[in-house]
Design a protein around this motif. Structure first.
Motif, PDB file in Angstrom:
ATOM      1  N   ARG A  46       0.823  -1.215   0.000  1.00 36.17           N
ATOM      2  CA  ARG A  46       0.000   0.000   0.000  1.00 36.17           C
ATOM      3  C   ARG A  46       0.854   1.262   0.000  1.00 36.17           C
TER       4      ARG A  46
ATOM      5  N   ASP B  39      -7.151  -0.803  -6.109  1.00 36.48           N
ATOM      6  CA  ASP B  39      -7.910  -1.527  -5.094  1.00 36.48           C
ATOM      7  C   ASP B  39      -7.140  -1.633  -3.782  1.00 36.48           C
TER       8      ASP B  39
ATOM      9  N   GLU C 190      -7.433   1.712  -2.034  1.00 43.02           N
ATOM     10  CA  GLU C 190      -8.772   1.937  -1.494  1.00 43.02           C
ATOM     11  C   GLU C 190      -9.184   0.848  -0.503  1.00 43.02           C
ATOM     12  N   ARG C 191      -8.254  -0.008  -0.125  1.00 43.39           N
ATOM     13  CA  ARG C 191      -8.482  -1.053   0.882  1.00 43.39           C
ATOM     14  C   ARG C 191      -9.577  -2.031   0.486  1.00 43.39           C
ATOM     15  N   ARG C 192      -9.578  -2.418  -0.781  1.00 45.06           N
ATOM     16  CA  ARG C 192     -10.558  -3.386  -1.249  1.00 45.06           C
ATOM     17  C   ARG C 192      -9.974  -4.796  -1.337  1.00 45.06           C
ATOM     18  N   ILE C 193      -8.742  -4.972  -0.866  1.00 41.09           N
ATOM     19  CA  ILE C 193      -8.092  -6.275  -0.908  1.00 41.09           C
ATOM     20  C   ILE C 193      -7.659  -6.651   0.504  1.00 41.09           C
TER      21      ILE C 193
ATOM     22  N   THR D 172       1.578   2.322  -3.409  1.00 42.76           N
ATOM     23  CA  THR D 172       0.456   2.949  -4.118  1.00 42.76           C
ATOM     24  C   THR D 172       0.425   4.456  -3.862  1.00 42.76           C
TER      25      THR D 172
ATOM     26  N   ARG E 249      -5.746 -11.477  -3.412  1.00 44.33           N
ATOM     27  CA  ARG E 249      -5.965 -11.501  -4.855  1.00 44.33           C
ATOM     28  C   ARG E 249      -4.688 -11.946  -5.556  1.00 44.33           C
TER      29      ARG E 249
ATOM     30  N   GLU F  18      -5.176  -1.902 -11.961  1.00 40.69           N
ATOM     31  CA  GLU F  18      -6.421  -2.092 -11.216  1.00 40.69           C
ATOM     32  C   GLU F  18      -6.144  -2.546  -9.778  1.00 40.69           C
ATOM     33  N   VAL F  19      -5.182  -3.428  -9.618  1.00 41.33           N
ATOM     34  CA  VAL F  19      -4.844  -3.927  -8.287  1.00 41.33           C
ATOM     35  C   VAL F  19      -4.289  -2.808  -7.409  1.00 41.33           C
TER      36      VAL F  19
END
Length: 307
Positions: free
Chosen positions: A40, A289, A292-295, A43, A276, A285-286
Motif C-alpha cells: 500500500r 484496489d 482503497e483497501r478493497r483487498i 500505491t 488476490r 487495477e490492483v
C-alpha cells in the motif's frame, strides 16, 4: 524486456514500457521474476511519482545470473527477494544479502507476499519485546502486516485484540489466533501491555489511552493519511510513564528475516494471506484496489509463475 512504470495518472497509475535488462553488480543476482507483490505504501508513491521511480520491492522467481563475487545461490535456484526498487519487471537485480532460497513446498506466489509485510511483522515484534502472556492491541489488522503480526504474536503466546473494519476480515484473524476482534478502538477491552498502531490520526491518541502504566505503543504507520496529534495533558490523565516508539522496518540485510519467514511458511506455522492473485497485466487495477483497501492481506501479480 517489459517493465511497469508510473504514469502519474490516478485512474491508470502504471503502464508497460520497454526497457533494457538490468545488469547486476558483483554482489547481486539477476532474477527472472515470476511473481511480485505491491504494497500500500507503494500505491501512495505512485500518486505523485518522483522522476526515475521504478516500483517493486517484493519479488520471487528464478536466478538466471549468479553474483559475480560468489556470494549468492547458483543459476536455476528459486528465490524470494527484497530489492530497493525495480521489481515490477520481467527481470530484476537483487543484492544477495536480501534474498532467501525457496524450498520445493513453497510457491513463488506465496513467497512474493512475504518480504515487506513479513519483515515488518517480525521486526515489530522484536521491537515490542517479549509478548508471551501479554495483552496486545493491533490496529489496521486487515492488511498483510496485520495478518502476519496476528499469527506470529498469537503463536508467541500473546493475547491479541485486532481492530478491523469488517466481520469477514475479523473471522480470518480469529482463525490466525486473535483472541478478540473489534471494529472500533473504543470497543477494545483494555488495558493493554502493548499497542501496535498503524492508522494515525485520532486512533493514536485513542489507543494510547488503552495502555497499562509503563506500557508501550509502537507507531508503525499512518494508513489513515491523517496526521496524529498528542496532547501533553491527555498523557497526564492517561497511563503513567507510557512509552511511544516510532518504528520503520527498513534496514538491510533482509536475507536472514526472509529465510525465517520461508522456514515458518514451509513448516505450516505462518500463512500468507493473499487476497488476490492475477496476471501482471492487471497491476493498475490492483494498485487502485489496494489503495482503497478493497483487498484483504496481500495482492500478488504473476508473470508466468508456474509454481
Amino acid at each position: 524486456m517489459r517493465r511497469l512504470m508510473p504514469t502519474g495518472d490516478a485512474t491508470r497509475p502504471v503502464e508497460f514500457v520497454q526497457d533494457t535488462q538490468p545488469a547486476p553488480s558483483p554482489c547481486e543476482v539477476l532474477i527472472k521474476v515470476e511473481a511480485f507483490s505491491p504494497n500500500r505504501g507503494e500505491t501512495f508513491l505512485l500518486e505523485a511519482p518522483e522522476p526515475g521511480l521504478r516500483p517493486g520491492k517484493d519479488v520471487a522467481g528464478l536466478v538466471v545470473q549468479a553474483a559475480a563475487d560468489g556470494s549468492g545461490p547458483p543459476v536455476g535456484t528459486r528465490v524470494v527477494g527484497h530489492p530497493p526498487m525495480g521489481g515490477w519487471a520481467e527481470y530484476a537485480t537483487v543484492p544477495t544479502h536480501s534474498i532467501a532460497v525457496l524450498p520445493d513446498e513453497l510457491t513463488t506466489i506465496q513467497a512474493a507476499a512475504l518480504p515487506l509485510a513479513g519483515i515488518t511483522a517480525l521486526r515489530l515484534l522484536r521491537t515490542a519485546g517479549a509478548v508471551t502472556g501479554r495483552r496486545v492491541l493491533l490496529t489496521g489488522a486487515s492488511g498483510g502486516v496485520g495478518h502476519y503480526l496476528t499469527e506470529l504474536a498469537a503463536a508467541a503466546g500473546a493475547e491479541v485484540t485486532a481492530v478491523t473494519a469488517t466481520v469477514e476480515r475479523g473471522a480470518r484473524l480469529r482463525e490466525l489466533g486473535a483472541t478478540a476482534i473489534v471494529h472500533d478502538v473504543a470497543d477494545a477491552d483494555g488495558p493493554f501491555d502493548v499497542v501496535l498502531e498503524s492508522l494515525g490520526g485520532g486512533t493514536l491518541t485513542a489507543t494510547l489511552a488503552k495502555l497499562v502504566p509503563d506500557g508501550t505503543l509502537v507507531w508503525f504507520g499512518q494508513a489513515s493519511r491523517t496526521p496524529a496529534t498528542v496532547n501533553f495533558f491527555d498523557l497526564l490523565a492517561g497511563p503513567e510513564n507510557a512509552v511511544i516508539r516510532h518504528f520503520h522496518y527498513a534496514g538491510a540485510p533482509y536475507g536472514p528475516d526472509l529465510a525465517t519467514l520461508v522456514r515458518l511458511v514451509a513448516g505450516g506455522r505462518l500463512h500468507p494471506e493473499i487476497g488476490r492473485t492475477t496476471d501482471w497485466g492487471q497491476t493498475a487495477e490492483v494498485v487502485i484496489d489496494l489503495r482503497e483497501r478493497r483487498i484483504r492481506g496481500n495482492a500478488v501479480l504473476t508473470i508466468g509463475a508456474s509454481r
